[in-house]
Design a protein around this motif. Structure first.
Motif, PDB file in Angstrom:
ATOM      1  N   ASN A  18       0.856  -1.186   0.000  1.00  0.00           N
ATOM      2  CA  ASN A  18       0.000   0.000   0.000  1.00  0.00           C
ATOM      3  C   ASN A  18       0.898   1.244   0.000  1.00  0.00           C
ATOM      4  N   LEU A  19       1.000   1.898  -1.145  1.00  0.00           N
ATOM      5  CA  LEU A  19       1.935   3.009  -1.276  1.00  0.00           C
ATOM      6  C   LEU A  19       1.510   4.240  -0.481  1.00  0.00           C
ATOM      7  N   GLU A  20       0.208   4.437  -0.300  1.00  0.00           N
ATOM      8  CA  GLU A  20      -0.247   5.568   0.513  1.00  0.00           C
ATOM      9  C   GLU A  20       0.227   5.407   1.959  1.00  0.00           C
ATOM     10  N   THR A  21       0.127   4.170   2.458  1.00  0.00           N
ATOM     11  CA  THR A  21       0.602   3.902   3.823  1.00  0.00           C
ATOM     12  C   THR A  21       2.114   4.053   3.904  1.00  0.00           C
ATOM     13  N   VAL A  22       2.813   3.608   2.858  1.00  0.00           N
ATOM     14  CA  VAL A  22       4.269   3.738   2.818  1.00  0.00           C
ATOM     15  C   VAL A  22       4.670   5.217   2.904  1.00  0.00           C
ATOM     16  N   GLU A  23       4.005   6.048   2.118  1.00  0.00           N
ATOM     17  CA  GLU A  23       4.315   7.483   2.148  1.00  0.00           C
ATOM     18  C   GLU A  23       4.098   8.072   3.533  1.00  0.00           C
ATOM     19  N   THR A  24       2.995   7.687   4.163  1.00  0.00           N
ATOM     20  CA  THR A  24       2.688   8.212   5.499  1.00  0.00           C
ATOM     21  C   THR A  24       3.766   7.815   6.506  1.00  0.00           C
ATOM     22  N   ILE A  25       4.196   6.549   6.446  1.00  0.00           N
ATOM     23  CA  ILE A  25       5.181   6.048   7.404  1.00  0.00           C
ATOM     24  C   ILE A  25       6.557   6.662   7.156  1.00  0.00           C
ATOM     25  N   LEU A  26       7.008   6.619   5.892  1.00  0.00           N
ATOM     26  CA  LEU A  26       8.377   7.040   5.587  1.00  0.00           C
ATOM     27  C   LEU A  26       8.556   8.549   5.618  1.00  0.00           C
ATOM     28  N   SER A  27       7.503   9.307   5.291  1.00  0.00           N
ATOM     29  CA  SER A  27       7.629  10.768   5.276  1.00  0.00           C
ATOM     30  C   SER A  27       7.859  11.330   6.675  1.00  0.00           C
ATOM     31  N   ALA A  28       7.527  10.532   7.702  1.00  0.00           N
ATOM     32  CA  ALA A  28       7.778  10.978   9.073  1.00  0.00           C
ATOM     33  C   ALA A  28       9.265  10.915   9.418  1.00  0.00           C
ATOM     34  N   GLN A  29      10.053  10.164   8.622  1.00  0.00           N
ATOM     35  CA  GLN A  29      11.473  10.003   8.905  1.00  0.00           C
ATOM     36  C   GLN A  29      12.372  10.633   7.852  1.00  0.00           C
ATOM     37  N   SER A  30      11.883  10.725   6.618  1.00  0.00           N
ATOM     38  CA  SER A  30      12.710  11.248   5.537  1.00  0.00           C
ATOM     39  C   SER A  30      11.811  11.797   4.441  1.00  0.00           C
ATOM     40  N   THR A  31      12.418  12.496   3.496  1.00  0.00           N
ATOM     41  CA  THR A  31      11.664  13.049   2.375  1.00  0.00           C
ATOM     42  C   THR A  31      11.335  11.941   1.385  1.00  0.00           C
ATOM     43  N   THR A  32      10.076  11.858   0.995  1.00  0.00           N
ATOM     44  CA  THR A  32       9.645  10.862   0.014  1.00  0.00           C
ATOM     45  C   THR A  32       9.203  11.565  -1.259  1.00  0.00           C
ATOM     46  N   SER A  33       9.163  10.798  -2.338  1.00  0.00           N
ATOM     47  CA  SER A  33       8.714  11.353  -3.614  1.00  0.00           C
ATOM     48  C   SER A  33       8.145  10.235  -4.466  1.00  0.00           C
ATOM     49  N   ARG A  34       7.304  10.598  -5.399  1.00  0.00           N
ATOM     50  CA  ARG A  34       6.776   9.646  -6.368  1.00  0.00           C
ATOM     51  C   ARG A  34       7.584   9.768  -7.661  1.00  0.00           C
ATOM     52  N   LEU A  35       7.800   8.632  -8.315  1.00  0.00           N
ATOM     53  CA  LEU A  35       8.575   8.621  -9.553  1.00  0.00           C
ATOM     54  C   LEU A  35       7.889   9.456 -10.623  1.00  0.00           C
ATOM     55  N   ARG A  36       8.656  10.340 -11.223  1.00  0.00           N
ATOM     56  CA  ARG A  36       8.165  11.141 -12.343  1.00  0.00           C
ATOM     57  C   ARG A  36       9.339  11.422 -13.267  1.00  0.00           C
ATOM     58  N   LEU A  37       9.215  11.059 -14.525  1.00  0.00           N
ATOM     59  CA  LEU A  37      10.273  11.318 -15.492  1.00  0.00           C
ATOM     60  C   LEU A  37      10.248  12.795 -15.858  1.00  0.00           C
ATOM     61  N   SER A  38      11.426  13.431 -15.810  1.00  0.00           N
ATOM     62  CA  SER A  38      11.483  14.891 -15.856  1.00  0.00           C
ATOM     63  C   SER A  38      11.599  15.482 -17.256  1.00  0.00           C
ATOM     64  N   ARG A  39      12.081  14.716 -18.218  1.00  0.00           N
ATOM     65  CA  ARG A  39      12.411  15.310 -19.515  1.00  0.00           C
ATOM     66  C   ARG A  39      11.305  15.179 -20.547  1.00  0.00           C
ATOM     67  N   ILE A  40      10.207  14.545 -20.184  1.00  0.00           N
ATOM     68  CA  ILE A  40       9.101  14.411 -21.133  1.00  0.00           C
ATOM     69  C   ILE A  40       7.811  14.831 -20.444  1.00  0.00           C
ATOM     70  N   PRO A  41       6.800  15.264 -21.208  1.00  0.00           N
ATOM     71  CA  PRO A  41       5.523  15.661 -20.614  1.00  0.00           C
ATOM     72  C   PRO A  41       4.859  14.476 -19.918  1.00  0.00           C
ATOM     73  N   PRO A  42       4.126  14.729 -18.831  1.00  0.00           N
ATOM     74  CA  PRO A  42       3.477  13.641 -18.098  1.00  0.00           C
ATOM     75  C   PRO A  42       2.566  12.783 -18.964  1.00  0.00           C
ATOM     76  N   LYS A  43       1.934  13.394 -19.975  1.00  0.00           N
ATOM     77  CA  LYS A  43       1.014  12.625 -20.815  1.00  0.00           C
ATOM     78  C   LYS A  43       1.753  11.661 -21.749  1.00  0.00           C
ATOM     79  N   SER A  44       3.081  11.838 -21.899  1.00  0.00           N
ATOM     80  CA  SER A  44       3.845  10.974 -22.799  1.00  0.00           C
ATOM     81  C   SER A  44       4.109   9.598 -22.210  1.00  0.00           C
TER      82      SER A  44
END
Length: 353
Positions: A18-44
């Motif tokens: 459950n990634l929502e639960t993972v974010e909640t747990i880990l964000s209390a200890q460190s910075t979390t982020s979701r994978l997003r490719l930076s060089r292309i538009p999100p719709k690609s």
């Protein structure tokens, strides 16, 4: 990102996370982020449920007699996969010679492998509430990316990718460089079975991230192929054991075997569908070609065919057991009808006499 070496170790730790639960747990200890490719538009490129990334801290590793600072991070996938990444800290301006020496050292020693498990165990303990049917499988994937922000044409990529000094034959060179791609003079990617060379002058990590995603899919296919192999062996053992019992006992055990087989088929069908839909490269042809080449090189299609073949065998056995149960029920019904007719005749004769 600067010139570095990225060492990936991917593990299957649960049926689902459950990634929502993972974010909640880990964000209390460190910075979390979701994978997003930076060089292309999100719709690609569409990632159905982007994995959660988290920094795990640093340490030191001795490779080839030299101590390096290393930095750990992890990426958690909803399919039940955890990727532990070790990034080797290299001094600014590190060139080809140091990378080649490091590549040979990585190939010749493996005492650093336990460091990945240590990081995994710590992470598993922290995010335990988010794991569904947790348990560490015996299947894992390893992958190495040699990442450059500067690349010279006279540098030879083969010693890096193969971990060998050479010399190399023309055939080896041709096969190793078969999956090479370049969009502009400032980028290059070469993919092999367990390593890749990525040159990107901008420092973008899009392509290493894309290759990691392909490895996570390979890991899941391998895991479920092994699961089906075990289920088939258990199915044949159970059927051999059931044959020793009486006819009535066989039918009862058949129903139990069928229920388990249907549960397995449903689970594997669901997970393979989720693997197919987890990422879709839609509009960017360059990324699509690289991603497709990686999947082909990792032989994900072969693993998928193996899964489908084993699923077909299981479904065939399910149908055979179902037919046998139906036949047995029809036989017992016919016997009951004959007995009722016989009883009726006997009662009729008793009334006559």
């Amino acid at each position: 990102m600067q010139t570095t070496v990225l060492l990936y170790r991917l593990y299957d730790v649960a049926d689902e996370i459950n990634l929502e639960t993972v974010e909640t747990i880990l964000s209390a200890q460190s910075t979390t982020s979701r994978l997003r490719l930076s060089r292309i538009p999100p719709k690609s490129i569409h990632i159905q449920n982007p994995p959660v990334g988290v920094e795990l801290g640093g340490g030191k590793v001795s490779l080839g007699g030299t101590d390096y600072d290393v930095f750990y991070s992890a990426r958690v996938y909803d399919l039940g996969v955890v990727s532990i990444i070790m990034r080797v800290g290299l001094a600014p301006g590190t060139g080809y010679g140091e990378m080649k020496r490091l590549s040979l050292a990585l190939e010749q020693q493996d005492d650093y492998e336990k460091l990945f498990r240590t990081q995994l165990e710590k992470l598993q303990q922290v995010m335990s509430p988010a794991l569904v049917k947790k348990g560490l499988g015996d299947v894992e994937e390893d992958f190495t990316v040699f990442f450059f922000t500067d690349w010279q044409e006279d540098w030879d990529p083969l010693p890096l990718l193969l971990g060998e000094e050479g010399p190399f034959s023309d055939w080896v060179r041709r096969e190793t460089l078969r999956n090479s791609f370049s969009y502009s003079p400032d980028d290059l990617v070469i993919i092999t079975w367990d390593s890749a060379l990525v040159y990107d002058a901008s420092g973008s990590t899009d392509l290493p991230d894309l290759l990691e995603f392909a490895n996570s899919q390979l890991l899941e296919l391998r895991y479920y192929d092994g699961l089906l192999t075990g289920e088939m062996e258990k199915m044949y053992d159970d059927l051999a054991l059931v044959e020793r019992g009486s006819s009535f006992q066989r039918l009862r055990h058949y129903r139990s075997i069928m229920a388990r087989l249907m549960e397995v088929v449903t689970e594997v069908t669901d997970i393979t569908e989720r693997i197919h839909n987890s990422i879709k490269v839609t509009e960017d042809i360059y990324y699509a070609r690289i991603y497709s080449a990686a999947l082909g090189l990792f032989r994900t299609g072969v693993w998928m065919e193996s899964i489908q073949r084993k699923m077909a065998v299981i479904q065939q056995n399910y149908s055979m057991l179902s037919d046998e149960i139906v036949t047995a029920r029809a036989t017992w019904l016919e016997v009951a009808i004959v007995l009722l007719i016989t009883l009726e005749i006997i009662l009729g004769l008793l009334q006559v006499f």
